[in-house]
Design a protein around this motif. Sequence first.
Motif, mmCIF file in Angstrom:
data_model
loop_
_atom_site.group_PDB
_atom_site.id
_atom_site.type_symbol
_atom_site.label_atom_id
_atom_site.label_comp_id
_atom_site.label_asym_id
_atom_site.label_seq_id
_atom_site.Cartn_x
_atom_site.Cartn_y
_atom_site.Cartn_z
ATOM 1 N N ARG A 22 -1.627 23.541 8.185
ATOM 2 C CA ARG A 22 -0.543 22.559 8.164
ATOM 3 C C ARG A 22 0.291 22.778 6.905
ATOM 4 N NH1 ARG A 22 -0.092 16.447 7.010
ATOM 5 N NH2 ARG A 22 1.776 15.965 8.205
ATOM 6 N N ASN A 23 1.514 23.230 7.096
ATOM 7 C CA ASN A 23 2.516 23.355 6.025
ATOM 8 C C ASN A 23 2.070 24.222 4.850
ATOM 9 O OD1 ASN A 23 4.275 21.637 7.462
ATOM 10 N ND2 ASN A 23 3.326 19.821 6.556
ATOM 11 N N ARG A 24 1.451 25.373 5.133
ATOM 12 C CA ARG A 24 1.026 26.293 4.064
ATOM 13 C C ARG A 24 1.313 27.737 4.461
ATOM 14 N NH1 ARG A 24 -4.774 24.124 2.108
ATOM 15 N NH2 ARG A 24 -4.423 25.649 0.510
ATOM 16 N N PRO A 25 2.567 28.087 4.699
ATOM 17 C CA PRO A 25 2.878 29.419 5.240
ATOM 18 C C PRO A 25 2.436 30.585 4.361
ATOM 19 C CG PRO A 25 4.892 28.243 4.646
ATOM 20 C CD PRO A 25 3.758 27.271 4.518
ATOM 21 N N GLN A 26 2.635 30.506 3.055
ATOM 22 C CA GLN A 26 2.264 31.646 2.195
ATOM 23 C C GLN A 26 0.752 31.829 2.165
ATOM 24 O OE1 GLN A 26 4.526 29.218 1.061
ATOM 25 N NE2 GLN A 26 6.285 30.481 1.583
ATOM 26 N N ASP A 27 0.016 30.727 2.027
ATOM 27 C CA ASP A 27 -1.446 30.818 2.045
ATOM 28 C C ASP A 27 -1.935 31.354 3.385
ATOM 29 O OD1 ASP A 27 -1.784 29.821 -0.541
ATOM 30 O OD2 ASP A 27 -1.943 27.751 0.135
ATOM 31 N N GLY A 53 7.457 22.145 10.508
ATOM 32 C CA GLY A 53 8.431 23.198 10.809
ATOM 33 C C GLY A 53 7.754 24.408 11.412
ATOM 34 N N ASP A 54 8.546 25.485 11.602
ATOM 35 C CA ASP A 54 7.986 26.688 12.223
ATOM 36 C C ASP A 54 7.901 27.883 11.269
ATOM 37 O OD1 ASP A 54 10.652 27.378 12.013
ATOM 38 O OD2 ASP A 54 10.829 28.068 14.075
ATOM 39 N N GLU A 55 7.981 27.626 9.966
ATOM 40 C CA GLU A 55 7.940 28.729 8.999
ATOM 41 C C GLU A 55 6.625 29.512 9.077
ATOM 42 O OE1 GLU A 55 8.320 29.699 4.223
ATOM 43 O OE2 GLU A 55 8.643 27.652 4.916
ATOM 44 N N SER A 56 5.504 28.819 9.178
ATOM 45 C CA SER A 56 4.208 29.506 9.258
ATOM 46 C C SER A 56 4.147 30.404 10.482
ATOM 47 C CB SER A 56 3.064 28.489 9.316
ATOM 48 O OG SER A 56 2.993 27.749 8.128
ATOM 49 N N LYS A 57 4.594 29.887 11.606
ATOM 50 C CA LYS A 57 4.580 30.664 12.852
ATOM 51 C C LYS A 57 5.458 31.900 12.725
ATOM 52 C CE LYS A 57 5.184 30.248 17.823
ATOM 53 N NZ LYS A 57 5.425 29.339 18.941
ATOM 54 N N ARG A 58 6.670 31.736 12.176
ATOM 55 C CA ARG A 58 7.564 32.885 12.011
ATOM 56 C C ARG A 58 6.948 33.935 11.096
ATOM 57 N NH1 ARG A 58 11.831 31.474 9.195
ATOM 58 N NH2 ARG A 58 11.387 29.265 9.012
#
Length: 140
Positions: A22-27, A53-58
Amino acid sequence: MHTDERAPGCVRLTISAVIPTRNRPQDLVRAVESVVTQHRSPDELLIIDQSTGDESKREVLGYFATFDQPIKLTYIHDTRIKGLVEAKARGVLESTGNVVSFLEDDIVLMPDYFLLMERGFLEHPEMLGCSGVVTNVSAC
């Protein structure tokens, strides 16, 4: 369990790795990189993403697109999932492996994690579960 076509006579487990996030794209990308670069890769990687958002998925899909990967990726982005327990339950429902390994979204695995885990289950069929050990905690 199935026989490994690459090594006739060898038994191989089917391993599903599940990462709730949940909301941790870099990690998350670092965790995924450590799964993908294992000496013995899991058969599938399931990411259960509760992010707004969809940043992690991207980021993850972009990473997977950079090379040919034998790991089946299942990416579930669903903001209706509430909390870690519900995310893990969804991962179990969607997984196909006979071993399910839950990983944190900020973990970086040693390269032989799944190899040693599989060896433990195969050498000790009475074993019902196992866990890793944190060996390199950084100071805050």
